[in-house]
Design a protein around this motif. Structure first.
Motif, PDB file in Angstrom:
ATOM      1  N   ARG A 120       0.837  -1.198   0.000  1.00 49.96           N
ATOM      2  CA  ARG A 120       0.000   0.000   0.000  1.00 49.96           C
ATOM      3  C   ARG A 120       0.871   1.247   0.000  1.00 49.96           C
ATOM      4  NH1 ARG A 120      -2.713  -2.114   5.409  1.00 49.96           N
ATOM      5  NH2 ARG A 120      -0.489  -2.618   5.606  1.00 49.96           N
ATOM      6  N   ARG A 121       0.340   2.340  -0.529  1.00 51.86           N
ATOM      7  CA  ARG A 121       1.072   3.605  -0.599  1.00 51.86           C
ATOM      8  C   ARG A 121       0.851   4.483   0.627  1.00 51.86           C
ATOM      9  NH1 ARG A 121       5.141   3.536  -4.341  1.00 51.86           N
ATOM     10  NH2 ARG A 121       4.394   2.803  -6.366  1.00 51.86           N
ATOM     11  N   PHE A 122      -0.199   4.205   1.414  1.00 51.41           N
ATOM     12  CA  PHE A 122      -0.517   4.968   2.608  1.00 51.41           C
ATOM     13  C   PHE A 122      -0.722   6.452   2.311  1.00 51.41           C
ATOM     14  CE2 PHE A 122       1.421   1.132   4.218  1.00 51.41           C
ATOM     15  CZ  PHE A 122       0.569   0.785   5.249  1.00 51.41           C
ATOM     16  N   THR A 123      -1.524   6.719   1.299  1.00 55.80           N
ATOM     17  CA  THR A 123      -1.912   8.080   0.976  1.00 55.80           C
ATOM     18  C   THR A 123      -3.423   8.187   1.120  1.00 55.80           C
ATOM     19  OG1 THR A 123      -2.115   7.511  -1.372  1.00 55.80           O
ATOM     20  CG2 THR A 123       0.001   8.404  -0.637  1.00 55.80           C
ATOM     21  N   GLY A 124      -3.912   9.422   1.278  1.00 58.15           N
ATOM     22  CA  GLY A 124      -5.346   9.609   1.421  1.00 58.15           C
ATOM     23  C   GLY A 124      -5.805   9.433   2.861  1.00 58.15           C
ATOM     24  N   ASN A 125      -7.029   8.921   3.033  1.00 63.40           N
ATOM     25  CA  ASN A 125      -7.649   8.784   4.349  1.00 63.40           C
ATOM     26  C   ASN A 125      -7.197   7.490   5.025  1.00 63.40           C
ATOM     27  OD1 ASN A 125      -9.270   9.223   6.562  1.00 63.40           O
ATOM     28  ND2 ASN A 125     -11.148   8.503   5.555  1.00 63.40           N
ATOM     29  N   VAL A 126      -5.995   7.532   5.616  1.00 59.44           N
ATOM     30  CA  VAL A 126      -5.415   6.349   6.264  1.00 59.44           C
ATOM     31  C   VAL A 126      -5.395   6.586   7.777  1.00 59.44           C
ATOM     32  CG1 VAL A 126      -3.347   4.914   6.474  1.00 59.44           C
ATOM     33  CG2 VAL A 126      -3.983   5.887   4.247  1.00 59.44           C
ATOM     34  N   PRO A 127      -5.878   5.631   8.585  1.00 59.32           N
ATOM     35  CA  PRO A 127      -5.830   5.784  10.046  1.00 59.32           C
ATOM     36  C   PRO A 127      -4.415   6.112  10.515  1.00 59.32           C
ATOM     37  CG  PRO A 127      -7.167   3.883   9.456  1.00 59.32           C
ATOM     38  CD  PRO A 127      -6.544   4.374   8.184  1.00 59.32           C
ATOM     39  N   LEU A 128      -4.328   7.016  11.501  1.00 61.05           N
ATOM     40  CA  LEU A 128      -3.031   7.510  11.958  1.00 61.05           C
ATOM     41  C   LEU A 128      -2.132   6.386  12.464  1.00 61.05           C
ATOM     42  CD1 LEU A 128      -1.210   9.937  12.544  1.00 61.05           C
ATOM     43  CD2 LEU A 128      -2.303  10.133  14.784  1.00 61.05           C
ATOM     44  N   ARG A 129      -2.701   5.419  13.210  1.00 62.28           N
ATOM     45  CA  ARG A 129      -1.857   4.356  13.774  1.00 62.28           C
ATOM     46  C   ARG A 129      -1.224   3.504  12.678  1.00 62.28           C
ATOM     47  NH1 ARG A 129      -5.195  -0.844  16.067  1.00 62.28           N
ATOM     48  NH2 ARG A 129      -6.463  -1.252  14.236  1.00 62.28           N
ATOM     49  N   ASN A 130      -1.938   3.345  11.555  1.00 61.62           N
ATOM     50  CA  ASN A 130      -1.392   2.567  10.452  1.00 61.62           C
ATOM     51  C   ASN A 130      -0.325   3.339   9.696  1.00 61.62           C
ATOM     52  OD1 ASN A 130      -4.489   1.744  10.760  1.00 61.62           O
ATOM     53  ND2 ASN A 130      -3.344  -0.045  10.063  1.00 61.62           N
ATOM     54  N   ARG A 131      -0.587   4.646   9.485  1.00 61.62           N
ATOM     55  CA  ARG A 131       0.374   5.474   8.761  1.00 61.62           C
ATOM     56  C   ARG A 131       1.689   5.590   9.532  1.00 61.62           C
ATOM     57  NH1 ARG A 131      -0.523   9.491   4.963  1.00 61.62           N
ATOM     58  NH2 ARG A 131      -2.742   9.552   5.473  1.00 61.62           N
ATOM     59  N   MET A 132       1.596   5.893  10.834  1.00 59.62           N
ATOM     60  CA  MET A 132       2.801   6.068  11.646  1.00 59.62           C
ATOM     61  C   MET A 132       3.519   4.740  11.874  1.00 59.62           C
ATOM     62  SD  MET A 132       1.677   8.880  14.503  1.00 59.62           S
ATOM     63  CE  MET A 132       3.315   8.775  15.235  1.00 59.62           C
ATOM     64  N   GLY A 133       2.732   3.704  12.195  1.00 55.10           N
ATOM     65  CA  GLY A 133       3.343   2.404  12.470  1.00 55.10           C
ATOM     66  C   GLY A 133       4.129   1.874  11.291  1.00 55.10           C
ATOM     67  N   ASN A 134       3.528   1.941  10.103  1.00 57.23           N
ATOM     68  CA  ASN A 134       4.226   1.436   8.930  1.00 57.23           C
ATOM     69  C   ASN A 134       5.403   2.319   8.548  1.00 57.23           C
ATOM     70  OD1 ASN A 134       4.014  -0.637   6.580  1.00 57.23           O
ATOM     71  ND2 ASN A 134       4.312   1.332   5.573  1.00 57.23           N
ATOM     72  N   GLY A 135       5.253   3.634   8.708  1.00 53.76           N
ATOM     73  CA  GLY A 135       6.339   4.547   8.350  1.00 53.76           C
ATOM     74  C   GLY A 135       7.587   4.316   9.179  1.00 53.76           C
ATOM     75  N   ILE A 136       7.412   4.165  10.487  1.00 59.51           N
ATOM     76  CA  ILE A 136       8.560   3.938  11.369  1.00 59.51           C
ATOM     77  C   ILE A 136       9.194   2.582  11.091  1.00 59.51           C
ATOM     78  CG2 ILE A 136       9.266   3.631  13.767  1.00 59.51           C
ATOM     79  CD1 ILE A 136       7.031   5.630  14.532  1.00 59.51           C
ATOM     80  N   THR A 137       8.357   1.561  10.999  1.00 59.09           N
ATOM     81  CA  THR A 137       8.885   0.218  10.750  1.00 59.09           C
ATOM     82  C   THR A 137       9.598   0.152   9.407  1.00 59.09           C
ATOM     83  OG1 THR A 137       7.029  -0.693  11.998  1.00 59.09           O
ATOM     84  CG2 THR A 137       8.298  -2.227  10.667  1.00 59.09           C
ATOM     85  N   ARG A 138       9.047   0.816   8.404  1.00 55.92           N
ATOM     86  CA  ARG A 138       9.656   0.816   7.076  1.00 55.92           C
ATOM     87  C   ARG A 138      11.043   1.445   7.107  1.00 55.92           C
ATOM     88  NH1 ARG A 138       5.739   3.507   4.063  1.00 55.92           N
ATOM     89  NH2 ARG A 138       6.754   5.477   4.505  1.00 55.92           N
ATOM     90  N   GLY A 139      11.182   2.545   7.853  1.00 56.59           N
ATOM     91  CA  GLY A 139      12.477   3.212   7.940  1.00 56.59           C
ATOM     92  C   GLY A 139      13.522   2.373   8.653  1.00 56.59           C
ATOM     93  N   VAL A 140      13.132   1.771   9.784  1.00 56.82           N
ATOM     94  CA  VAL A 140      14.076   0.936  10.533  1.00 56.82           C
ATOM     95  C   VAL A 140      14.445  -0.303   9.726  1.00 56.82           C
ATOM     96  CG1 VAL A 140      14.405  -0.410  12.645  1.00 56.82           C
ATOM     97  CG2 VAL A 140      13.195   1.767  12.736  1.00 56.82           C
ATOM     98  N   PHE A 141      13.485  -0.885   9.040  1.00 58.72           N
ATOM     99  CA  PHE A 141      13.759  -2.073   8.227  1.00 58.72           C
ATOM    100  C   PHE A 141      14.757  -1.753   7.123  1.00 58.72           C
ATOM    101  CE2 PHE A 141      12.988  -4.781   4.569  1.00 58.72           C
ATOM    102  CZ  PHE A 141      13.051  -6.047   5.130  1.00 58.72           C
ATOM    103  N   ALA A 142      14.581  -0.610   6.459  1.00 59.68           N
ATOM    104  CA  ALA A 142      15.495  -0.229   5.382  1.00 59.68           C
ATOM    105  C   ALA A 142      16.909  -0.015   5.918  1.00 59.68           C
ATOM    106  CB  ALA A 142      14.994   1.040   4.693  1.00 59.68           C
ATOM    107  N   LEU A 143      17.027   0.574   7.110  1.00 53.81           N
ATOM    108  CA  LEU A 143      18.349   0.797   7.708  1.00 53.81           C
ATOM    109  C   LEU A 143      19.044  -0.520   7.989  1.00 53.81           C
ATOM    110  CD1 LEU A 143      20.493   2.606   9.093  1.00 53.81           C
ATOM    111  CD2 LEU A 143      19.141   2.405  11.192  1.00 53.81           C
ATOM    112  N   VAL A 144      18.324  -1.454   8.558  1.00 53.55           N
ATOM    113  CA  VAL A 144      18.922  -2.720   8.970  1.00 53.55           C
ATOM    114  C   VAL A 144      19.141  -3.654   7.785  1.00 53.55           C
ATOM    115  CG1 VAL A 144      18.527  -4.819  10.320  1.00 53.55           C
ATOM    116  CG2 VAL A 144      18.007  -2.585  11.294  1.00 53.55           C
ATOM    117  N   ASN A 145      18.152  -3.742   6.905  1.00 47.73           N
ATOM    118  CA  ASN A 145      18.176  -4.748   5.855  1.00 47.73           C
ATOM    119  C   ASN A 145      18.795  -4.259   4.557  1.00 47.73           C
ATOM    120  OD1 ASN A 145      16.467  -6.323   3.487  1.00 47.73           O
ATOM    121  ND2 ASN A 145      16.932  -7.636   5.247  1.00 47.73           N
TER     122      ASN A 145
END
Length: 360
Positions: A120-145
């Motif tokens: 998913r692109r996480f644009t538009g009307n996305v619940p805040l917990r999903n937008r923030m949760g995925n954004g943080i996890t995505r950043g940490v995953f990219a750093l590590v992996n």
């Protein structure tokens, strides 16, 4: 095209799951498996209806978590002949459109050995917990992996039949299982393909059983193990440096070389077996690794000398500053060169994803 099987882990589902099953059958998906993850007797009618539609139903007596439900389904798929050409996992809450599941199947046909992710692109009307949760996890995953995954929490995944034994062997009983799948792809030389899909949240995503705090703690504990294992070698390096430099302050290079020799062995063994999980021969990685060690050793001496002599900083502070910089540099080089695999991530561009919401 021989369509993959579809696996739906379900905990207290409603009519949205039945509608998804009906739509998938219309698209030609004839092998659909539903895992009842201990939903209770109140939901027997829903699962009975799914079985009437032609689904294979597998049951847990009690709720065991999404990760366990997925592994139960994958195990059953291998036993009953549903494993080839692969298995698509989809959520029961209506967030995955039948058309997007069909596009994942198409990407699997074009990339038969790849792990396909519906992202998913996480644009538009996305619940805040999903937008923030995925954004943080995505950043940490990219750093590590080292690989950028646009949606680390996606439940829409295409698993090729050849990799199902690996997927069954992964740890994790809840949502951390899906993160483990991503983390283990690179060290096991599994290519990942990303298929953009529509972002759908039904009634604010209230039907989701993902608990941001509890399940995120489990997910991030896995990532932190990767980071903390690298720190251990730094502690060994600083300890040896301090011990040698206290007894033999001059010349400085004696302290630097002694620290690097001892810590390099610790670092190599930890990174090869725990951090990057390389499957190749030790000799191949060792040659590249010690070429890096030699470079880092010379760079460490040069930076510490520059900071402590011409610039006048305390030698121990100079050591800390130097090691912070070189540890980041070394991590990237090890990830991309020393323990590199042939697996890479690419994006399947057959579909332009849009954001949307739906209601019932």
């Amino acid at each position: 095209m021989d369509l993959p099987s579809v696996l739906i882990p379900a905990y207290k589902p409603d009519d949205k799951m039945l509608k998804l099953i009906e739509d998938l059958l219309e698209l030609g998906f004839s092998r659909i498996m539903v895992v009842n993850d201990g939903s209770g007797s109140d939901y027997d009618a829903c699962f009975a209806r799914a079985e009437t539609l032609g689904c294979r139903i597998v049951r847990h007596a009690v709720n065991m978590g999404k990760g366990r439900a997925l592994k139960t389904g994958l195990n059953e798929a291998m036993l009953c002949g549903f494993s080839e050409p692969g298995v698509i996992t989809a959520d029961a809450d209506g967030q995955h459109l039948p058309g997007d599941i069909r596009r994942v199947a198409q990407a699997m046909a074009e990339n038969p050995n790849a792990l396909v992710l519906g992202v998913r692109r996480f644009t538009g009307n996305v619940p805040l917990r999903n937008r923030m949760g995925n954004g943080i996890t995505r950043g940490v995953f990219a750093l590590v992996n080292g690989n950028g995954v646009m949606d680390t929490q996606t439940g829409l995944r295409g698993l090729p039949g050849k990799h199902l034994p690996l997927m069954l062997a992964l740890k994790g009983e809840r949502y951390e299982y899906e993160m483990n799948m991503l983390l283990e792809a690179r060290p096991n030389d599994v290519q990942m393909v990303q298929v953009p899909i529509d972002t759908i949240y039904i009634e604010g995503n209230k039907s989701s059983h993902y608990h941001p705090f509890i399940d995120s703690v489990r997910i991030y504990s896995l990532i932190l193990r990767y980071i903390l294992s690298s720190i251990m070698a730094g502690v060994a390096d600083y300890g040896v440096f301090a011990l040698v430099h206290t007894r033999f302050p001059d010349p400085l290079i004696v302290s630097v070389v002694s620290a690097r020799v001892i810590s390099s062995l610790v670092n190599f063994l930890i990174n090869r077996n725990i951090v990057f999980r390389q499957k190749g021969t030790m000799a191949h990685a060792a040659g590249r690794y010690y070429a890096l060690v030699l470079f880092v050793m010379l760079a460490s001496y040069g930076l510490i000398w520059t900071l402590s002599v011409p610039l006048g900083l305390n030698v121990y502070l100079s050591k800390v500053i130097t090691d912070i910089f070189l540890s980041i540099f070394s991590f990237v080089i090890q990830r991309e060169f020393v323990y590199s695999s042939s697996s890479r991530i690419k994006v399947f561009k057959n579909h332009k994803a849009e954001a949307g919401t739906a209601g019932r």
